[in-house]
Design an enzyme around this catalytic site. Structure first.
Site, PDB file in Angstrom:
ATOM      1  N   ASP A 208       0.825  -1.219   0.000  1.00 53.50           N
ATOM      2  CA  ASP A 208       0.000   0.000   0.000  1.00 53.50           C
ATOM      3  C   ASP A 208       0.853   1.259   0.000  1.00 53.50           C
ATOM      4  O   ASP A 208       0.332   2.360  -0.136  1.00 53.50           O
ATOM      5  CB  ASP A 208      -0.925  -0.009   1.228  1.00 53.50           C
ATOM      6  CG  ASP A 208      -2.023   1.038   1.158  1.00 53.50           C
ATOM      7  OD1 ASP A 208      -2.522   1.307   0.045  1.00 53.50           O
ATOM      8  OD2 ASP A 208      -2.377   1.612   2.206  1.00 53.50           O
TER       9      ASP A 208
ATOM     10  N   SER B 233      -6.717   5.155  -0.141  1.00 55.86           N
ATOM     11  CA  SER B 233      -6.981   3.853  -0.736  1.00 55.86           C
ATOM     12  C   SER B 233      -8.460   3.509  -0.603  1.00 55.86           C
ATOM     13  O   SER B 233      -9.054   3.698   0.454  1.00 55.86           O
ATOM     14  CB  SER B 233      -6.141   2.772  -0.042  1.00 55.86           C
ATOM     15  OG  SER B 233      -4.766   3.081  -0.127  1.00 55.86           O
TER      16      SER B 233
ATOM     17  N   GLN C  35      -4.991  -1.475  -7.306  1.00 58.46           N
ATOM     18  CA  GLN C  35      -5.623  -0.626  -6.289  1.00 58.46           C
ATOM     19  C   GLN C  35      -6.372   0.509  -6.968  1.00 58.46           C
ATOM     20  O   GLN C  35      -5.881   1.077  -7.953  1.00 58.46           O
ATOM     21  CB  GLN C  35      -4.568  -0.049  -5.348  1.00 58.46           C
ATOM     22  CG  GLN C  35      -5.146   0.789  -4.208  1.00 58.46           C
ATOM     23  CD  GLN C  35      -4.053   1.380  -3.321  1.00 58.46           C
ATOM     24  OE1 GLN C  35      -3.470   2.404  -3.655  1.00 58.46           O
ATOM     25  NE2 GLN C  35      -3.779   0.723  -2.201  1.00 58.46           N
TER      26      GLN C  35
END
Length: 278
Positions: free
Chosen positions: A193, A214, A264
């Protein structure tokens, strides 16, 4: 700041119910990689040792509070001969902040192929971000001092024709980690991430300030690796629009093995005036 061992330290408080740690952070919201990694640790602890996690898919529902521990509820969806499936729900203050499905496999034999690793400078030839005051890399070094980031300069990025946005970063954990492969998988979930949404900002670096977060995260583990050895995070953003950005990442080890793949979608919208915020 907390070590990765402290971040991944979760407590079993009941059958299939776990409580995560609350490491120190400069962030206003709980880091998404922390929630995803702790969720995976919880799932792993409910699966027999013969199964290896090969993928996870998660959604960030609400921003977490760094000072409050997250409780993880694990549902045992399936235990088959070849695959096992778990669903994990992360809860703070009685509200869901994250949920994830994780799939485990016994690892069969089959054909193999992979993309080649991009031709990029070696990490030793790039500056340690600790020495780059005021840069984004230096900010990452402040929040994550145990991680070594070496961003490849834009002029040295191995660019592919027709790719809208791209960046490449070498990354590793600075200290030796346990030999347990599952621990390295959970560590990679945490680092996956980091920096990825930043690839969507590359073509817009000189534009207005944007907000980012995110929204969802998917990760596939393809080959064995160690997170305390150099990994090349090759990142692209094929599309951005309507306040969201779609990003992809390929993670290679130093030998050129493709060890993981990431996708993502994140929030990337113009900053709203104070009067329009709720």
């Amino acid at each position: 700041m907390a070590t990765i061992h402290e971040v991944l330290d979760i407590e079993r408080i009941e059958n299939d119910i776990f409580r995560g740690s609350t490491p120190d952070s400069f962030l206003q919201r709980t880091f998404g990689g922390q929630v995803a990694a702790q969720s995976l640790v919880a799932a792993v602890r409910t699966v027999d040792s013969g199964y290896v996690v090969h993928s996870l898919h998660g959604y960030f529902i609400r921003p977490g509070k760094p000072e409050i521990p997250t409780v993880y509820l694990v549902d045992r969806i399936r235990d088959g001969r070849s695959f096992a499936t778990r669903r994990v729900t992360g809860v703070q203050d009685g509200k869901v902040i994250f949920f994830m499905s994780a799939s485990f496999h016994v690892q069969d034999a089959g054909p193999e192929h992979q993309d080649e690793m991009p031709a990029v400078p070696y990490p030793e030839d790039l500056p340690d971000p600790v020495a780059l005051e005021g840069s984004m890399a230096a900010w990452h070094a402040r929040e994550w001092p145990d991680w070594d980031f070496r961003q490849i300069p834009a002029a040295s990025v191995d660019k592919r024709p027709g790719v809208a946005a791209q960046q490449q970063i070498w990354i590793r954990y600075r200290h030796a980690l346990p030999t347990d492969p599952i621990f390295h998988v959970c560590v990679l979930t945490y680092l996956s991430d980091m920096t990825l949404l930043g690839s969507a900002r590359v073509p817009h670096a000189s534009g207005p300030h944007t907000q980012g977060a995110s929204l969802d995260h998917a990760l596939w583990f393809l080959r064995p690796f160690r997170a305390d050895e150099w990994l090349l995070y090759d990142q692209t953003s094929p599309s951005a629009g309507f306040g969201r950005a779609f990003t992809q990442g390929r993670i290679f080890d130093r030998a050129g093995n493709l060890v993981a793949a990431v996708t993502q979608e994140g929030l990337m919208r113009y900053e709203r005036p104070p009067a329009d915020r709720r």
